[in-house]
Scaffold this motif. Structure first.
Motif, PDB file in Angstrom:
ATOM      1  N   THR A   1       0.847  -1.191   0.000  1.00  0.00           N
ATOM      2  CA  THR A   1       0.000   0.000   0.000  1.00  0.00           C
ATOM      3  C   THR A   1       0.881   1.239   0.000  1.00  0.00           C
TER       4      THR A   1
ATOM      5  N   LEU B   1      -6.059  -2.110   6.913  1.00  0.00           N
ATOM      6  CA  LEU B   1      -5.883  -2.645   5.563  1.00  0.00           C
ATOM      7  C   LEU B   1      -5.617  -4.147   5.598  1.00  0.00           C
TER       8      LEU B   1
ATOM      9  N   ILE C   1      -8.756   4.724   3.758  1.00  0.00           N
ATOM     10  CA  ILE C   1      -9.611   3.559   3.557  1.00  0.00           C
ATOM     11  C   ILE C   1     -10.427   3.708   2.283  1.00  0.00           C
TER      12      ILE C   1
ATOM     13  N   SER D   1      -7.169   3.558  -0.706  1.00  0.00           N
ATOM     14  CA  SER D   1      -6.315   2.377  -0.645  1.00  0.00           C
ATOM     15  C   SER D   1      -7.127   1.147  -0.243  1.00  0.00           C
ATOM     16  N   GLY D   2      -8.012   1.317   0.738  1.00  0.00           N
ATOM     17  CA  GLY D   2      -8.822   0.196   1.184  1.00  0.00           C
ATOM     18  C   GLY D   2      -9.740  -0.339   0.108  1.00  0.00           C
TER      19      GLY D   2
END
Length: 756
Positions: free
Chosen positions: A73, A86, A123, A126-127
Motif C-alpha cells: 500500500t 488494511l 480507507i 487504498s482500502g
C-alpha cells in the motif's frame, strides 16, 4: 462510550473522488458499502479507488509460497492504525488469517504510488483498491483450484487459504501451492464483486493494532530508533531567521572537535556528521557560535496587528459560492463579527528525523514523510539525481497529522550522506529546529455578516476569509518545497502558492455552509506571499471556518431569541445533519443555550456546534462543558460530548479514537497554542514558549456513533476539530455573557474581556 446503532446493510455505488492534496491526515475506519460487479461492457470505466492509477494486481499483493500474503500500500502508518485496518480488509477478502498478512507500505521500490496519506481518505482509496484487488485474486485462485480439483469453482470453499471441494474435503489445494501457477502480473479488471458485509469475519472487529507492541516494548518502532552498521549521527545548523544570510563562518574549531567526521557548508546550509550523537550535538553548538548572519526584518507584525496585516496584504480573490434572492419584508436585523486564528504548529513530541545512505550511485532514504513519492520528486530536484536512483522508504515517526519537518529532514540527511559516502547518517532536528522551521498552519481572519428577518430566520449570509495556502507539500511540478533546497549556494525557489479547489477546499474548506440560506456569498482572499512558512495542519482551513460560522450561528440565535439547537435545525434540510444535532442535545440532557452559572468565582456554561467535514465527510455535533476561573482567566473543559455519523462503520473503536483525538487536539489549539515572532525571527523555540494541553487538563470525551449501513462510508479523522472549537467558544459565551473571537483563549484575553 456508546455502541453504534445497528441496521441491515444494503448496496450503494461508490462515488469516486480524488484529491491530490489533503489536510491533515487521518484514518477513516470505514469502507464503501458493497458494490455491484462490473460487467464486461463497463471494464473501460475508471477502476475503484487507487486501483485506477495503479492497475496491476501485483502492485497490491503477492501470494508467497511460504504461506503468507504480502500486501502493498502507498498509505503509511502515522499512529492512526491504517496498516491494521488494511490487513483486515485483505484477510477478509482472501479468507486467510490475519497472521498470514505481511504489510509493506510507503516504499518507492515496492508499493503503488498513492500520493500523500492525508485527508481521511486512506480507507476510501487504498482500502477500496485493495478490496477489489483481493476479490479478483481470490477468484483467480479459485479458478486454478477448480481446474486442479476437477470441481466447479462455485462448489469450492476456502478456509485460511486452503481451497477444498465442499463434498470431498480430502481434495484440497492451498493458495501457496497455486502461487506458481496464478500470475498476478496482469491489469485488474475489477469485474469481481467484493464480499458482502454479512460475510466479513474481521472487518468491524477490534483487531489488535500491529504497530503498538513495538512502541510499548522498546522495539524499533520509529525512524529515531534505527541503528545501521557504521551509522553516523548528524545535526543541522539553521539560520537564526527565515531569510538570514550567512556572512562568515570559522570551521577550524568545529573540525577539530572529537568524533566529527564531516562538516557541510553549501550556501546557507550547514550540517555536521559525527561518530556519536552527543558529539554531533556539541559540534552543532560550536558551529552556531562560529557563524555570523545578516538578518532580514520582513516578518509580519505579531499580536493583534497580524490580522490587520493579513487583510491588507496582496491577495488572490475568488468567490467560492454565491446565491442571490430578493429579500422582502421589514424588520430585518443585521449582525457582523470577526474571528481570528494565529499561526499554529504541529508540535510533534518527537523532532523530525531521517536516515540516508549514499553509495556513489544510489541514495536510500528512510523517512516518516506522509508521501514518499512526492518527497522523492523534490529530492531528485535538490540532489540533481534521476528519481530512479533515489529509494524512499517509510518508517514511523512522531505523529503530527499534517506537513511538519519530516520531508525537510530527509533532504538534510541526504545532503550529509552524500559527503560521507557509504556510511548511513541519521539526522535528527533539535526541538528549536522543529518549532522554528516546520511549516505552520496558516493564521486566518474570517469576517461574518448576516441578516435576520422578523421571524428570526437568516435571509442573507456573508462569509469572507483571509488566509495563506494550506498545502506546500513536496511534489509540485514547479519549484521545490524542501527547506534546505532554499538555502543551498544555488537555491531552488519554493513552489508557488496554490489553493486546493472545492469541494474539498483549502483555506476555504467548510466555508460554504451546509445550512440553507436564500442568499449567501463566500469570498476567499488567498494570500500568496508567505513570509512565515505554512502548509497542511490537520483540517486545513476548516478549523477556522467552522469556528467562525458556528460561533456566529450562536450569536444570531441570541439576536433572534431562539434556542441555538432549534436555530440550527430550522436552517437545515439534511436529515442526517439534524439527527446528530438532535441526538447530542438529547444525550447531553441539557439545553446548550441555557444561561451559565457562577459559584465561588467560577462560571460554568455549555455550548453546541456542528459541521459536516468538507461537506463531504463525517457529520459531527459537539457539546462542550466549560469552567471559567474569573480571577485567573483560566478556561477548563471538563467534558466534550460528540455524536457522529460516518455512514457504514467498519471499526467503531478506530472511529471513536479518531474523534476523541481530534476533539482533544482542538481543545489545545483553542485554549493554548500560538506561534510567536518579532519582525525578523520566530521566537517560539521550546515547550516553554508553546504551551499545549497537559494530561491534567484533557477533557473527558464521550462519543456516540450513528451507524448507517445503507450509506457510503465517510472519512472521520478531521471532523471534530472545528465543532469542538466553536462549542467551547459558545460555552464561554453562555458562561460569561461575553464572546471570545480570537484564538487562543488564553488567560490574558479572558481577563481583559471580563474586566479583571
Amino acid at each position: 462510550m456508546r455502541s453504534p446503532d445497528t441496521a441491515p446493510v444494503a448496496a450503494n455505488p461508490l462515488r469516486r473522488r480524488f484529491f491530490k492534496y489533503g489536510g491533515a491526515l487521518a484514518l477513516a475506519f470505514t469502507l464503501a458499502p458493497d458494490l455491484p460487479a462490473q460487467s464486461a461492457a463497463t471494464t473501460a470505466a475508471p477502476l475503484p479507488g487507487s486501483l485506477n492509477n495503479n492497475g496491476r494486481l501485483d502492485a497490491w499483493l503477492r501470494i508467497d509460497a511460504a504461506g503468507t500474503v504480502t500486501v502493498f500500500t502507498g498509505k503509511v502508518e502515522l499512529g492512526q492504525g491504517i496498516l491494521t485496518a488494511l490487513a483486515q480488509i485483505a484477510a477478509d477478502e482472501l479468507d486467510v488469517a490475519m497472521s498470514r498478512i505481511v504489510m509493506i507500505s510507503g516504499d518507492t521500490t515496492q508499493t503503488p504510488d498513492e500520493g500523500v496519506t492525508s485527508g481521511s481518505l486512506s480507507i476510501e482509496y487504498s482500502g477500496t483498491a485493495l478490496r477489489y484487488a483481493c476479490a479478483e485474486v481470490r477468484a483467480l485462485l479459485l479458478a486454478a483450484a477448480a481446474a486442479r480439483i476437477g470441481e466447479p469453482a462455485v462448489s469450492l470453499v476456502i478456509s485460511d487459504g486452503t481451497i477444498s471441494a465442499s463434498q470431498a474435503a480430502a481434495q484440497s489445494v492451498t493458495y501457496w501451492a497455486l502461487s506458481g501457477e496464478v500470475s498476478l502480473a496482469r491489469e485488474a479488471g475489477a469485474q469481481v464483486a467484493p464480499k458482502p458485509v454479512a460475510q466479513h469475519r474481521l472487518i468491524g472487529q477490534p483487531v489488535p493494532r500491529r504497530d503498538i507492541p513495538g512502541k510499548v516494548t522498546g522495539g524499533v518502532a520509529y525512524v529515531q530508533d534505527m541503528r545501521l552498521p557504521g551509522m553516523l549521527f548528524g545535526r543541522v545548523v539553521r539560520p537564526p531567521a527565515p531569510r538570514a544570510k550567512l556572512l562568515a563562518l570559522d570551521l577550524v574549531a568545529v573540525r577539530a572537535l572529537p568524533g566529527v567526521v564531516a562538516v557541510v557548508r553549501d550556501g546557507n546550509f550547514l550540517a555536521i556528521a559525527a561518530e556519536r550523537e552527543e558529539q554531533a550535538i556539541n559540534a552543532r553548538a560550536v558551529m552556531m557560535t562560529a557563524a555570523r548572519w545578516e538578518l532580514v526584518n520582513d516578518l509580519p507584525p505579531g499580536g493583534s496587528a497580524l490580522y490587520a496585516h493579513l487583510k491588507s496584504a496582496r491577495s488572490q480573490d475568488s468567490v467560492v459560492s454565491s446565491k442571490t434572492s430578493v429579500i422582502a419584508g421589514s424588520g430585518v436585523k443585521t449582525l457582523s463579527a470577526e474571528y481570528t486564528r494565529p499561526f499554529q504548529a504541529h508540535a510533534a513530541i518527537g523532532p523530525s528525523c531521517a536516515v540516508a545512505q549514499w553509495n556513489g550511485s544510489q541514495m536510500k532514504v528512510w523517512t516518516h514523510s506522509q508521501g514518499v513519492f512526492p518527497l522523492r520528486t523534490d529530492l531528485a530536484k535538490a540532489l540533481k539525481l534521476p528519481a530512479r536512483d533515489i529509494l524512499v522508504m517509510h518508517r514511523e515517526g512522531s505523529g503530527c497529522y499534517g506537513h511538519n519537518g519530516a520531508d525537510d529532514v530527509a533532504l538534510d540527511a541526504a545532503l550529509l550522506a552524500r559527503v560521507v559516502k557509504d556510511r548511513p547518517v541519521k539526522l535528527q532536528w533539535m526541538r528549536e529546529d522543529e518549532f522554528a522551521w516546520e511549516p505552520y498552519g496558516s493564521a486566518m481572519v474570517v469576517q461574518m455578516r448576516a441578516a435576520l428577518d422578523a421571524a428570526g430566520r437568516i435571509v442573507d449570509w456573508q462569509h469572507e476569509l483571509w488566509s495563506h495556502t494550506h498545502s506546500t507539500r513536496p511534489g509540485d511540478r514547479e519549484g521545490s518545497n524542501l527547506l534546505a533546497s532554499w538555502h543551498l549556494e544555488t537555491p531552488f525557489a519554493p513552489s508557488p502558492a496554490r489553493n486546493i479547489p472545492q469541494p474539498s477546499g483549502g483555506s476555504d474548506r467548510n466555508a460554504v455552509p451546509l445550512y440553507v440560506f436564500p442568499q449567501q456569498k463566500i469570498i476567499n482572499h488567498m494570500l500568496p506571499d508567505m513570509s512565515v512558512r505554512v502548509s497542511a495542519l490537520r483540517t486545513l482551513g476548516a478549523y477556522s471556518n467552522v469556528f467562525a460560522a458556528e460561533s456566529f450561528m450562536d450569536e444570531l440565535a441570541l439576536a433572534a431569541g431562539v434556542d441555538p439547537v432549534e436555530f440550527r435545525l430550522r436552517h437545515l434540510d439534511d436529515p442526517r445533519a439534524k439527527a446528530v444535532i438532535e441526538r447530542v442535545a438529547s444525550e447531553a440532557r441539557c439545553t446548550p443555550g441555557a444561561p451559565g452559572t457562577t459559584n465561588h468565582g467560577v462560571s460554568r456554561g455549555r455550548g453546541i456546534a456542528f459541521a459536516k467535514y468538507k461537506n463531504l465527510a463525517v457529520y459531527v455535533a459537539v457539546i462542550a462543558d466549560i469552567e471559567v476561573d474569573r480571577a485567573s482567566g483560566v478556561i477548563r473543559v471538563p467534558g466534550l460530548s460528540l455524536v457522529a455519523d460516518a455512514g457504514l462503520i467498519i471499526n467503531p473503536n478506530g472511529m471513536m479514537n479518531q474523534l476523541e483525538g481530534g476533539a482533544i487536539q482542538s481543545t489545545s489549539w483553542t485554549l493554548r497554542e500560538a506561534i510567536d515572532f518579532d519582525n525578523s525571527r520566530i521566537s517560539t523555540r521550546s515547550w516553554a514558549d508553546y504551551p499545549v494541553l497537559r494530561f491534567a487538563d484533557v477533557p473527558a470525551v464521550s462519543v456516540s456513533l450513528i451507524n448507517r449501513p445503507n450509506e457510503k462510508s465517510l472519512g472521520v479523522g478531521e471532523g471534530a476539530q472545528g465543532p469542538a472549537a466553536a462549542a467551547i467558544a459558545n460555552a464561554f459565551a453562555a458562561a460569561t455573557g461575553k464572546r471570545l473571537r480570537d484564538i487562543p483563549f488564553n488567560p490574558a484575553k479572558v481577563k481583559a474581556l471580563l474586566g479583571v
